[in-house]
Design a protein around this motif. Structure first.
Motif, PDB file in Angstrom:
ATOM      1  N   THR A 224     -19.674  28.044  14.614  1.00  0.00           N
ATOM      2  CA  THR A 224     -20.293  27.741  13.372  1.00  0.00           C
ATOM      3  C   THR A 224     -20.932  26.374  13.223  1.00  0.00           C
ATOM      4  OG1 THR A 224     -18.765  29.284  12.451  1.00  0.00           O
ATOM      5  CG2 THR A 224     -19.812  27.794  11.035  1.00  0.00           C
TER       6      THR A 224
ATOM      7  N   ARG B 103     -24.269  26.524  14.432  1.00  0.00           N
ATOM      8  CA  ARG B 103     -25.401  27.593  13.702  1.00  0.00           C
ATOM      9  C   ARG B 103     -25.678  26.951  12.359  1.00  0.00           C
ATOM     10  NH1 ARG B 103     -21.416  31.147  16.150  1.00  0.00           N
ATOM     11  NH2 ARG B 103     -20.419  31.613  14.217  1.00  0.00           N
ATOM     12  N   VAL B 104     -24.683  26.370  11.971  1.00  0.00           N
ATOM     13  CA  VAL B 104     -25.202  25.864  10.378  1.00  0.00           C
ATOM     14  C   VAL B 104     -26.005  24.646  10.757  1.00  0.00           C
ATOM     15  CG1 VAL B 104     -23.918  24.687   8.481  1.00  0.00           C
ATOM     16  CG2 VAL B 104     -22.781  26.721   9.567  1.00  0.00           C
TER      17      VAL B 104
ATOM     18  N   LEU C 156     -29.527  25.850  11.322  1.00  0.00           N
ATOM     19  CA  LEU C 156     -30.214  26.922  10.213  1.00  0.00           C
ATOM     20  C   LEU C 156     -30.718  25.666   9.086  1.00  0.00           C
ATOM     21  CD1 LEU C 156     -30.871  29.553   8.962  1.00  0.00           C
ATOM     22  CD2 LEU C 156     -28.478  29.444   7.793  1.00  0.00           C
ATOM     23  N   PHE C 157     -29.674  24.638   9.033  1.00  0.00           N
ATOM     24  CA  PHE C 157     -30.339  23.561   8.084  1.00  0.00           C
ATOM     25  C   PHE C 157     -31.431  22.928   8.290  1.00  0.00           C
ATOM     26  CE2 PHE C 157     -30.106  19.218   6.994  1.00  0.00           C
ATOM     27  CZ  PHE C 157     -30.265  19.272   5.596  1.00  0.00           C
TER      28      PHE C 157
ATOM     29  N   LEU D 112     -34.664  24.970   8.524  1.00  0.00           N
ATOM     30  CA  LEU D 112     -34.990  25.577   7.376  1.00  0.00           C
ATOM     31  C   LEU D 112     -35.772  24.444   6.780  1.00  0.00           C
ATOM     32  CD1 LEU D 112     -32.334  27.440   5.643  1.00  0.00           C
ATOM     33  CD2 LEU D 112     -34.596  28.315   5.841  1.00  0.00           C
ATOM     34  N   VAL D 113     -35.380  23.090   6.769  1.00  0.00           N
ATOM     35  CA  VAL D 113     -35.958  21.983   6.255  1.00  0.00           C
ATOM     36  C   VAL D 113     -37.260  21.538   7.092  1.00  0.00           C
ATOM     37  CG1 VAL D 113     -36.010  19.379   6.033  1.00  0.00           C
ATOM     38  CG2 VAL D 113     -33.803  20.851   5.658  1.00  0.00           C
TER      39      VAL D 113
ATOM     40  N   ALA E 206     -27.474  32.578  13.016  1.00  0.00           N
ATOM     41  CA  ALA E 206     -26.560  32.822  11.923  1.00  0.00           C
ATOM     42  C   ALA E 206     -26.232  34.279  11.398  1.00  0.00           C
ATOM     43  CB  ALA E 206     -27.251  32.154  10.674  1.00  0.00           C
ATOM     44  N   LEU E 207     -27.135  35.297  11.824  1.00  0.00           N
ATOM     45  CA  LEU E 207     -26.894  36.630  11.248  1.00  0.00           C
ATOM     46  C   LEU E 207     -26.030  37.471  12.437  1.00  0.00           C
ATOM     47  CD1 LEU E 207     -30.264  37.413   9.735  1.00  0.00           C
ATOM     48  CD2 LEU E 207     -28.199  37.054   8.744  1.00  0.00           C
ATOM     49  N   TRP E 208     -26.322  37.090  13.570  1.00  0.00           N
ATOM     50  CA  TRP E 208     -25.390  37.644  14.691  1.00  0.00           C
ATOM     51  C   TRP E 208     -24.758  36.854  15.317  1.00  0.00           C
ATOM     52  CZ3 TRP E 208     -30.738  38.973  13.833  1.00  0.00           C
ATOM     53  CH2 TRP E 208     -31.043  40.159  13.028  1.00  0.00           C
ATOM     54  N   ALA E 209     -23.543  36.635  14.948  1.00  0.00           N
ATOM     55  CA  ALA E 209     -22.584  35.717  15.522  1.00  0.00           C
ATOM     56  C   ALA E 209     -21.935  36.368  16.634  1.00  0.00           C
ATOM     57  CB  ALA E 209     -21.574  35.151  14.740  1.00  0.00           C
TER      58      ALA E 209
END
Lengths: 243, 146
Positions: free
Chosen positions: B80, B83-84, B87-88, B91-92, B133-136
């Motif tokens: 996690t 992945r977090v 993603l952060f 996105l930025v 993030a969606l498919w861990a």
């Protein structure tokens, strides 16, 4: 209860129960950070880069006084070292070089007669660059290219923002002693100015000039090319190498 | 899904390395006071010399270095946290790249090919990070090999 030693079968291909909260928090934080970055970018922009000062006087450096000007060249034609500087009047790094590098070149090598310095115009940033370049070429016909170029650099605005018009060139010319503005206006549209611009572009192509500012330092022992706003020590090293 | 978590991490790492190379080049050119050589078109000098090339005095190329370094770290980190972080950052990066691309097209009327390449990399990174993030992957069950 004894734990089973057999692993629980897990269906293949099924999504695992992952916690969504960290990802939602990350997405929200990313949204906020992105919005902040965009806000700062839109409002602030460059704080410490080569933004020009608002000065608008001709020869703001005060470094041209007493130096012979012939066409686009400063200094004696027969100087042992020939320095050629390519610039686009809309290029902020060129303006920075004019402020920080040219005065040193003039003081250390042009004024004593060791080198001459020739400005060659390039017009690649936008259509207004062409207007400025033609203004410079027209001023060269009156042997006043350098003070006009220095004055335009001092007035430089954001690229392609519309600041570099014929009116801006004429306004800058108003502060250049000995520069006939009516002749300048006429010559900006002349075939001679266009031809001179073409020669500068051809020379740039021949030398492989891909960016501005670009300096070519030539002497009896060869030549050296310097790109960007280099330190004066780099110019000194190049001059030592070619003399 | 057809691509494993390992495959996504490798893809993200490759994207991050490519982005790091671009950002390092742009940072070096900026430090040298030069406009980068434009691979396609001729807008690099305009874009890199504009006021939008800095954010609060920090060159955008340096921000890119930091972002791609974070993406590389996200690719290296399992679970996690990776992945977090991915993603952060993606996105930025993608959001800010979209803004800068809009500035190039709408305000500067010039496109820097290096910036465009970086924007594409950021969008790709976002796709990979969203997939992560969606498919861990299924966590190891009790008694599974360690």
């Amino acid at each position: 209860m004894p734990r089973s030693l057999v692993a629980t079968p897990r269906p293949i291909g099924r999504r695992s129960p992952i916690p969504r909260r960290p990802f939602l928090a990350a997405a929200l934080a990313a949204l906020l950070v992105t919005a902040a970055l965009i806000a700062v970018s839109a409002v602030g922009g460059r704080a410490g880069g080569p933004s020009p000062p608002p000065a608008a006087a001709a020869d703001p450096l005060g470094s041209l006084a007493g130096i012979a000007q012939q066409g686009a060249r400063l200094g004696p034609a027969d100087a042992p070292v020939r320095i050629t500087e390519w610039g686009d009047l809309q290029c902020p790094f060129c303006a920075e070089a004019a402020r920080t590098l040219d005065p040193g070149i003039l003081r250390r090598w042009v004024r004593p007669g060791t080198a001459n310095l020739t400005f060659r115009t390039l017009a690649f940033i936008g259509p207004d660059s062409l207007t400025g370049a033609l203004g410079a070429q027209a001023a060269a016909l009156q042997n006043r290219l350098w003070p006009l170029v220095e004055s335009l650099y001092a007035r430089q605005g954001a690229e392609n923002s519309g600041w570099l018009t014929q009116g801006a060139v004429l306004a800058a010319a108003a502060g250049v002693p000995g520069l006939d503005r009516a002749a300048l206006r006429r010559d900006m549209g002349s075939a001679r100015a266009q031809a001179a611009l073409g020669r500068d572009r051809a020379a740039a192509d021949m030398q492989g000039v891909h960016s501005t500012p670009h300096f070519l330092i030539a002497g009896p022992r060869g030549h050296r090319a310097l790109e960007g706003v280099v330190p004066l020590s780099a110019v000194a090293a190049a001059i030592r190498a070619v003399r | 899904m057809g691509v494993s978590e390992r495959g996504r991490r490798i893809t993200l790492g490759a994207i991050a390395l490519a982005g790091l190379a671009i950002s390092a080049y742009l940072t070096a050119e900026r430090a040298a006071g030069k406009a980068p050589a434009c691979v396609l078109g001729g807008g690099c000098a305009t874009v890199q010399g504009s006021r939008y090339a800095d954010v609060a005095g920090v060159p955008v190329a340096v921000l890119g270095l930091l972002a791609y370094a974070a993406l590389l770290l996200a690719a290296l980190l399992p679970g996690t946290p990776g992945r977090v972080l991915g993603l952060f950052t993606a996105l930025v990066g993608a959001g800010f790249s979209a803004w800068l691309t809009g500035v190039e097209l709408g305000i500067l009327h010039a496109v820097c090919s290096w910036c465009a390449a970086s924007a594409v990399l950021m969008v790709l990174a976002l796709a990979v990070c969203a997939a992560r993030a969606l498919w861990a992957p299924a966590p190891a069950g009790p008694g599974a090999a360690r």
